[in-house]
Scaffold this active site. Sequence first.
Site, PDB file in Angstrom:
ATOM      1  N   GLU A  21     -16.237  -8.253   3.404  1.00 51.95           N
ATOM      2  CA  GLU A  21     -16.361  -7.224   4.444  1.00 51.95           C
ATOM      3  C   GLU A  21     -17.184  -7.746   5.628  1.00 51.95           C
ATOM      4  O   GLU A  21     -16.882  -7.476   6.782  1.00 51.95           O
ATOM      5  CB  GLU A  21     -16.972  -5.947   3.856  1.00 51.95           C
TER       6      GLU A  21
ATOM      7  N   SER B 180       0.853  -1.193   0.000  1.00 50.41           N
ATOM      8  CA  SER B 180       0.000   0.000   0.000  1.00 50.41           C
ATOM      9  C   SER B 180       0.885   1.238   0.000  1.00 50.41           C
ATOM     10  O   SER B 180       1.690   1.430   0.920  1.00 50.41           O
ATOM     11  CB  SER B 180      -0.889   0.015   1.245  1.00 50.41           C
TER      12      SER B 180
ATOM     13  N   ASP C  19     -22.447  -0.223  -1.651  1.00 45.77           N
ATOM     14  CA  ASP C  19     -21.169   0.397  -2.024  1.00 45.77           C
ATOM     15  C   ASP C  19     -20.420  -0.448  -3.046  1.00 45.77           C
ATOM     16  O   ASP C  19     -19.910   0.053  -4.054  1.00 45.77           O
ATOM     17  CB  ASP C  19     -20.288   0.588  -0.781  1.00 45.77           C
TER      18      ASP C  19
HETATM   19  C1  GLA Z   1     -22.350   2.155   4.628  1.00 45.50           C
HETATM   20  C2  GLA Z   1     -22.543   0.704   4.203  1.00 45.50           C
HETATM   21  C3  GLA Z   1     -23.645   0.572   3.152  1.00 45.50           C
HETATM   22  C4  GLA Z   1     -24.921   1.293   3.581  1.00 45.50           C
HETATM   23  C5  GLA Z   1     -24.604   2.705   4.077  1.00 45.50           C
HETATM   24  C6  GLA Z   1     -25.806   3.394   4.650  1.00 45.50           C
HETATM   25  O1  GLA Z   1     -21.836   2.872   3.556  1.00 45.50           O
HETATM   26  O2  GLA Z   1     -21.344   0.184   3.688  1.00 45.50           O
HETATM   27  O3  GLA Z   1     -23.895  -0.784   2.897  1.00 45.50           O
HETATM   28  O4  GLA Z   1     -25.607   0.558   4.542  1.00 45.50           O
HETATM   29  O5  GLA Z   1     -23.586   2.709   5.063  1.00 45.50           O
HETATM   30  O6  GLA Z   1     -26.762   3.608   3.681  1.00 45.50           O
END
Ligand code: GLA
Length: 434
Positions: free
Chosen positions: A198, A106, A210
């Site tokens: 994760e 990294s 995400d």
């Molecule tokens: C974080 C989590 C997502 C989602 C948001 C809230 O970013 O990684 O999966 O739950 O919070 O919307």
Amino acid sequence: MPLPSRREPFCEPSRKVFRHHNILNIFNSAQSESGIIRRVEKPLQLLEDFRARFGTAASVYRAPGRVNLIGEHTDYNDGFVLPAAIEFYCWLAAAPRSDRKLVIHSENFKETVEASLDSLCPDSKNHWANYPLGVAWALERGGKQLRGVSILINGEVPLGAGLSSSAAIEVAVAFALLHQSGNAIDRIELAQFCQSAENEFVGARVGIMDQFVSCHGRASHALLLDCRSLEFKLVKLPSRIQLVVCNTMVKHELGSSEYNTRRAECEEGVRTLCAVLQGIRALRDVTPAQLEKHRRLLDSKVFSRCRHVVTENERVKGAVRALEAGDVRALGPLMRESHRSLRDDYEVSCKELDAMTEIAGAQPGVIGARMTGGGFGGCTINLVESAAVDAFRQNVAVEYLARTGLRPEIYVTPAADGARQVEVGSSKAVTEAE
Ligand code: GLA
């Protein structure tokens, strides 16, 4: 495994070298134009660094962070979300090895980690390497045959800012590992592997938003995702509107434990409501009217949490209808109400996010403003008319500083494409790995 006390976001952007020219920072002159390596040169720089470290040529990949327009804390309730990928990327260079090792360096953390693909296990709590190692673990467990790979990572997604630096590294690494090992890339499966990494390796019970948008984002579009079926639709963003992300500079450190608590409260709500609403599996299956009708069954805090989720799902659908009808102004009240609901019902805002949203909402040319991401710090998302963006940046920064004593960072970022292999020697991102 025990949950980490906080979600360690992946990467501190090494701004001097890899500052993105599209990301505007109005108060930090060290991050301004001089010394910036433009996007065109970025893969070249990464390849040079890779050769210096590993002595071979490599391929370059990148995956974006994200901003969520609306639909917060709905993904793990099987609901709807409307994020966009942004032009902040996790970049990496990768080349195959003759052994079964992953050797990952990294540039952000200035640290190298080595692990055998045959014995992957999490490092100490909150270590950055758990994200790439977790992805390899999830892929191998899912039956993907991986080969050893050397990887050099440089992330530019701000750390702890709620812009999904962790999803960006997960997706970039998963893409590179699959490609380097000669596997076909199915982007839905890719997002699911990253989410498992994760959830099960890093220990944060995040939803799939995400990772999904980091895989499927499209330039100039937001992405409506049904988090149950994983069906999605790209929704064109109006060209006269800019996405402006305001970083409160408060890191969302409380986030992980509170995040898991919110999830548990939603699950408790579903368990209770199951007694009267047969067949429901998640809050996605509950309407606001049904929730109101059975309010007395629920603990008041659990009721508030559930009310946020069921009303937020409606707001996402409303936002998509408005965008598709060309009525972007209708997003304003929906975003305002989303923020209020996150602040009062879900209790994941903080005073800095509230101040930032309030200040932004009062500026000319602002269509809508709200907190974005998990909360407890991080960023707000603002939809701002292009002509008003410069004044917006100046005014919000001055007023926020006066009110909180914190210097915000303000980024103007187009909606971006999802993960890609990047052709070296040009700024063109290619999809030949698919
Ligand atoms: C974080 C989590 C997502 C989602 C948001 C809230 O970013 O990684 O999966 O739950 O919070 O919307």
